[in-house]
Design a protein around this motif. Structure first.
Motif, PDB file in Angstrom:
ATOM      1  N   GLU A  54     -46.127 -32.128  32.592  1.00 12.97           N
ATOM      2  CA  GLU A  54     -47.022 -32.020  33.810  1.00 12.97           C
ATOM      3  C   GLU A  54     -46.952 -30.801  34.801  1.00 12.97           C
ATOM      4  O   GLU A  54     -47.956 -30.128  35.080  1.00 12.97           O
ATOM      5  N   VAL A  55     -45.537 -30.192  34.943  1.00 10.64           N
ATOM      6  CA  VAL A  55     -45.517 -28.975  35.843  1.00 10.64           C
ATOM      7  C   VAL A  55     -46.049 -27.795  34.693  1.00 10.64           C
ATOM      8  O   VAL A  55     -46.540 -26.962  35.133  1.00 10.64           O
ATOM      9  N   GLN A  56     -45.735 -27.997  33.510  1.00 16.77           N
ATOM     10  CA  GLN A  56     -46.540 -26.804  32.396  1.00 16.77           C
ATOM     11  C   GLN A  56     -47.908 -26.557  32.624  1.00 16.77           C
ATOM     12  O   GLN A  56     -48.560 -25.522  32.814  1.00 16.77           O
ATOM     13  N   GLU A  57     -48.489 -27.896  32.750  1.00 19.95           N
ATOM     14  CA  GLU A  57     -49.712 -27.964  32.673  1.00 19.95           C
ATOM     15  C   GLU A  57     -50.416 -27.648  33.828  1.00 19.95           C
ATOM     16  O   GLU A  57     -51.435 -27.150  34.059  1.00 19.95           O
ATOM     17  N   PHE A  58     -50.071 -28.374  35.159  1.00 18.54           N
ATOM     18  CA  PHE A  58     -50.664 -28.487  36.554  1.00 18.54           C
ATOM     19  C   PHE A  58     -49.990 -27.796  37.568  1.00 18.54           C
ATOM     20  O   PHE A  58     -50.353 -27.897  38.716  1.00 18.54           O
ATOM     21  N   GLY A  59     -48.534 -27.265  37.288  1.00 21.29           N
ATOM     22  CA  GLY A  59     -47.757 -26.683  38.299  1.00 21.29           C
ATOM     23  C   GLY A  59     -47.091 -27.909  39.132  1.00 21.29           C
ATOM     24  O   GLY A  59     -47.426 -28.971  39.135  1.00 21.29           O
ATOM     25  N   ILE A  60     -46.295 -27.276  40.045  1.00 17.92           N
ATOM     26  CA  ILE A  60     -45.476 -28.172  41.150  1.00 17.92           C
ATOM     27  C   ILE A  60     -46.202 -29.108  41.882  1.00 17.92           C
ATOM     28  O   ILE A  60     -46.023 -30.219  42.082  1.00 17.92           O
ATOM     29  N   GLY A  61     -47.373 -28.623  42.033  1.00 16.48           N
ATOM     30  CA  GLY A  61     -48.259 -29.497  43.289  1.00 16.48           C
ATOM     31  C   GLY A  61     -48.895 -30.698  42.878  1.00 16.48           C
ATOM     32  O   GLY A  61     -49.545 -31.469  43.775  1.00 16.48           O
ATOM     33  N   SER A  62     -48.928 -31.102  41.679  1.00 16.44           N
ATOM     34  CA  SER A  62     -49.701 -32.194  41.376  1.00 16.44           C
ATOM     35  C   SER A  62     -49.290 -33.351  41.682  1.00 16.44           C
ATOM     36  O   SER A  62     -47.971 -33.899  41.902  1.00 16.44           O
ATOM     37  N   ALA A 101     -37.559 -22.475  40.928  1.00 12.92           N
ATOM     38  CA  ALA A 101     -36.349 -23.258  40.615  1.00 12.92           C
ATOM     39  C   ALA A 101     -36.555 -24.250  39.682  1.00 12.92           C
ATOM     40  O   ALA A 101     -35.630 -24.795  39.309  1.00 12.92           O
ATOM     41  N   PHE A 102     -37.714 -24.645  39.604  1.00 12.23           N
ATOM     42  CA  PHE A 102     -38.013 -26.024  38.650  1.00 12.23           C
ATOM     43  C   PHE A 102     -37.383 -25.877  37.193  1.00 12.23           C
ATOM     44  O   PHE A 102     -36.713 -26.609  36.868  1.00 12.23           O
ATOM     45  N   PRO A 103     -37.312 -24.639  36.547  1.00  9.56           N
ATOM     46  CA  PRO A 103     -36.633 -24.422  35.114  1.00  9.56           C
ATOM     47  C   PRO A 103     -35.345 -24.951  35.390  1.00  9.56           C
ATOM     48  O   PRO A 103     -34.770 -25.567  34.684  1.00  9.56           O
ATOM     49  N   SER A 104     -34.740 -24.408  36.264  1.00  4.37           N
ATOM     50  CA  SER A 104     -33.001 -24.683  36.340  1.00  4.37           C
ATOM     51  C   SER A 104     -32.816 -26.022  37.093  1.00  4.37           C
ATOM     52  O   SER A 104     -31.837 -26.562  36.287  1.00  4.37           O
ATOM     53  N   CYS A 105     -33.791 -26.540  37.668  1.00  4.95           N
ATOM     54  CA  CYS A 105     -33.416 -28.026  38.121  1.00  4.95           C
ATOM     55  C   CYS A 105     -33.687 -28.807  36.695  1.00  4.95           C
ATOM     56  O   CYS A 105     -32.608 -29.846  36.492  1.00  4.95           O
ATOM     57  N   PHE A 150     -35.272 -32.115  42.633  1.00  4.63           N
ATOM     58  CA  PHE A 150     -36.677 -32.568  42.398  1.00  4.63           C
ATOM     59  C   PHE A 150     -37.358 -33.068  43.200  1.00  4.63           C
ATOM     60  O   PHE A 150     -38.611 -32.591  43.783  1.00  4.63           O
ATOM     61  N   CYS A 151     -36.841 -33.823  44.429  1.00  2.00           N
ATOM     62  CA  CYS A 151     -37.610 -34.314  45.362  1.00  2.00           C
ATOM     63  C   CYS A 151     -37.936 -33.117  46.478  1.00  2.00           C
ATOM     64  O   CYS A 151     -38.961 -33.069  47.069  1.00  2.00           O
ATOM     65  N   ALA A 152     -36.823 -32.383  46.671  1.00  2.00           N
ATOM     66  CA  ALA A 152     -37.235 -31.066  47.344  1.00  2.00           C
ATOM     67  C   ALA A 152     -38.398 -30.134  46.794  1.00  2.00           C
ATOM     68  O   ALA A 152     -39.031 -29.679  47.620  1.00  2.00           O
ATOM     69  N   LEU A 153     -38.186 -29.835  45.667  1.00  2.00           N
ATOM     70  CA  LEU A 153     -39.245 -29.196  44.990  1.00  2.00           C
ATOM     71  C   LEU A 153     -40.398 -29.737  45.028  1.00  2.00           C
ATOM     72  O   LEU A 153     -41.750 -29.167  45.293  1.00  2.00           O
TER      73      LEU A 153
END
Length: 195
Positions: A54-62, A101-105, A150-153
């Motif tokens: 999901e993040v790869q396709e749409f980013g963090i904001g989806s 930080a998403f990949p690290s999480c 993840f919740c913080a992100l």
């Protein structure tokens, strides 16, 4: 958090009853406990993969990304039931993170899932081993830290997580009533969730 733990318990009872098992007896049974830890570990891993896609396709904001995070919560709470992590022991307070930080999480979550797997005797070719409940409990607590990140992100506080969880829990009960299975699986019902 107690309400989420209680609702997940009810969902676990309902799902396992549908396959002829008693939830409490199953997750407390010394022989079945490692099997169900592995079942929920695999399910949480699958949700992590869906979140990464999901993040790869749409980013963090989806909005669906938030739903995927909460989907991980279902299995994390079920794992907590098994290893006896209590709601008072967990927090959604993550680090102050930006999107980079998403990949690290994701990696930290994968490593915690690996630690959980290593708490089980899964290497059938190796001598020794056996279930290590303390290691499993520590891995689940580490997964909670990852979940908080993840919740913080995704900028989700407890109220946001709870709102999404309640809607998804309702959908999960409906899916069980409609004989939800791999062949009929669809994400259409998730689109009704307001994340």
């Amino acid at each position: 958090m107690q309400e989420i733990f209680d609702l997940q318990w009810q969902l676990g009872v309902h799902i396992l009853k549908n396959i002829g098992l008693d939830y409490e007896n199953t997750i407390r049974d010394a022989e079945k406990k490692p099997v169900w830890i592995e079942n929920y570990r695999k399910a949480l891993s699958a949700e992590l993969a869906e979140l990464i896609r999901e993040v790869q396709e749409f980013g963090i904001g989806s909005s669906n990304g938030k739903i995927e995070v909460v989907d991980m919560l279902h299995f994390l709470v079920s794992l907590s039931h098994i290893v006896q992590v209590e709601p008072s022991e967990v927090s959604l307070t993550g680090h102050d993170l930006d999107e980079s930080a998403f990949p690290s999480c994701a990696i930290q979550t994968f490593l915690a899932l690996d630690d959980l797997q290593n708490s089980l005797k899964w290497k059938w070719w190796a001598k020794g081993g056996g279930f290590k409940p303390e290691k499993a409990r520590k891995a689940v607590l580490d997964l909670w830290k990852c979940f908080g990140d993840f919740c913080a992100l995704f900028h989700m506080d407890l109220e946001t997580v709870k709102k999404i969880y309640l809607e998804k829990n309702r959908i999960n009960f409906q899916r069980q009533e409609q004989d939800y299975n791999e062949d009929t699986k669809t994400e259409a019902d998730n689109r009704s969730i307001h994340a």
